[in-house]
Design a protein around this motif. Structure first.
Motif, PDB file in Angstrom:
ATOM      1  N   HIS A 196       0.837  -1.190   0.000  1.00  0.00           N
ATOM      2  CA  HIS A 196       0.000   0.000   0.000  1.00  0.00           C
ATOM      3  C   HIS A 196       0.876   1.246   0.000  1.00  0.00           C
ATOM      4  N   ARG A 197       0.525   2.196  -0.827  1.00  0.00           N
ATOM      5  CA  ARG A 197       1.315   3.424  -0.938  1.00  0.00           C
ATOM      6  C   ARG A 197       0.485   4.633  -0.537  1.00  0.00           C
ATOM      7  N   ALA A 198       1.189   5.755  -0.317  1.00  0.00           N
ATOM      8  CA  ALA A 198       0.533   7.008   0.030  1.00  0.00           C
ATOM      9  C   ALA A 198       1.113   8.120  -0.835  1.00  0.00           C
ATOM     10  N   TYR A 199       0.261   8.795  -1.582  1.00  0.00           N
ATOM     11  CA  TYR A 199       0.685   9.906  -2.432  1.00  0.00           C
ATOM     12  C   TYR A 199       1.052  11.094  -1.545  1.00  0.00           C
ATOM     13  N   ALA A 200       2.225  11.656  -1.782  1.00  0.00           N
ATOM     14  CA  ALA A 200       2.776  12.657  -0.870  1.00  0.00           C
ATOM     15  C   ALA A 200       1.863  13.870  -0.687  1.00  0.00           C
ATOM     16  N   LEU A 201       1.214  14.322  -1.757  1.00  0.00           N
ATOM     17  CA  LEU A 201       0.342  15.491  -1.620  1.00  0.00           C
ATOM     18  C   LEU A 201      -0.880  15.171  -0.767  1.00  0.00           C
ATOM     19  N   ASP A 224      -3.239   5.509  -0.028  1.00  0.00           N
ATOM     20  CA  ASP A 224      -4.208   5.724  -1.097  1.00  0.00           C
ATOM     21  C   ASP A 224      -5.483   4.948  -0.796  1.00  0.00           C
ATOM     22  N   CYS A 225      -6.628   5.524  -1.152  1.00  0.00           N
ATOM     23  CA  CYS A 225      -7.885   4.792  -0.990  1.00  0.00           C
ATOM     24  C   CYS A 225      -7.966   3.635  -1.982  1.00  0.00           C
ATOM     25  N   GLU A 226      -7.294   3.772  -3.123  1.00  0.00           N
ATOM     26  CA  GLU A 226      -7.150   2.682  -4.073  1.00  0.00           C
ATOM     27  C   GLU A 226      -5.770   2.050  -3.863  1.00  0.00           C
TER      28      GLU A 226
END
Length: 327
Positions: A196-201, A224-226
């Protein structure tokens, strides 16, 4: 005007957080050692306080000068650091500690915020190695919770693997460079590696929202929700680059013939780790669609000189393996 002090904040997600706060009317001060420079030297509304976070007097001086309403702490690596920070900033309206998804000892799918955290020995608490990173971050979470129990408005945000513009780790840049430059790219396994990743913005927006609306003593997962597998992230990158690329898959056995392991590739995870973002969403947060997040990441990558070539298998080895598998 709300005053925010960012301990750290001149690189990657911190950099985006400065922009997020400025957009929402904050007056921002970054506290860093100044070793990596600052992209905000000429920006209205941003000041810089130079100091070492391990220097209590420097943190106290920054507190006294800025009188922050909000403190966002990006660079806590040891429990002793957060113990000092939650004392020094005990009167802030919000103290938000940036933890990590690595704090979880158990990773049910999805992992919720009440999942078991790593234990942490005193030896691990004082260690500097990556082997102790998860236990150290978990112990920092517990210190933060204890401070909240004592009346400090302290909260925890646990990001998963962060990606996006200005990522100095170059983990995603490794793959973006491959997709941009070559027709065929070697991918470990079947491409379904799922971390699972998280977009920095989105992370920057999450930190602001937690500071404004979060509950002291609570932790909030950030991702990310996706979700996107490694293979999907490369397909999205190719779409953003308006190119076509063949993903050549190699098993562990096929890689081993060339003294390469799946774990040598950035962003590869041998087992999936997915978290729930329900708590963060309940505060009004939402994430950017993946295609848009990847496109923005690609856009900045092309403007940078980052290639990530030093953090994964070299192209020569990759081409040899690809030739073995396809010729």
């Amino acid at each position: 005007m709300t005053r925010a002090l960012l301990v750290g904040g001149t690189r990657f997600m911190g950099r985006h957080t400065v922009e997020e706060l400025l957009t929402h009317g904050y007056e921002v001060t970054t506290f860093t050692r100044g070793e990596s420079g600052t992209p905000f030297a000429d920006r209205d509304g941003v000041t810089h306080f130079e100091g070492n976070r391990n220097d209590r007097e420097a943190l106290e001086a920054a507190r006294n000068e800025v009188e922050p309403n909000v403190v966002i702490d990006f660079c806590v690596m040891h429990p002793r650091q957060i113990a000092a920070a939650t004392e020094i900033f005990a009167d802030a309206d919000a103290y938000v500690y940036v933890s990590s998804g690595s704090a979880y000892a158990e990773q049910p799918i999805p992992t919720r915020e009440d999942a078991t955290l790593h234990d942490c020995t005193q030896e691990q608490a004082d260690d500097e190695s990556m082997e102790s990173y998860g236990p150290r971050k978990a112990e920092c979470d517990r210190v933060c919770f204890a401070a909240a129990a004592d009346g400090v408005n302290a909260m925890v945000v646990r990001p998963m693997l962060v990606y996006g513009p200005y990522d100095y780790t170059e983990r995603y840049d490794y793959w973006l460079h491959r997709v941009a430059e070559y027709d065929r790219v070697l991918v470990p396994g079947d491409g379904d590696s799922l971390l699972h990743r998280a977009y920095a913005l989105d992370g920057a927006r999450a930190l602001r929202i937690v500071a404004e609306r979060g509950t002291p003593g609570e932790a909030y997962n950030l991702a990310d929700c996706e979700t996107m597998s490694l293979g999907t992230s490369l397909e999205l990158a190719a779409e953003a680059l308006d190119t076509e690329v063949e993903l050549v898959h190699a098993s562990e056995r096929e890689l081993a013939k060339h003294d390469v392991s799946s774990l040598d590739f950035p962003l590869y995870a041998p087992t999936p780790h997915l978290v729930s973002t329900e708590k963060l969403a309940s505060l009004g947060w939402e994430s950017t669609p993946l295609s848009e997040a990847v496109a923005k990441t690609v856009e900045e990558h092309l403007e940078s000189d980052r290639t990530g070539e030093e953090i994964g298998p070299n192209r020569g080895t990759e081409e040899t393996i690809i030739a073995d598998l396809t010729d």
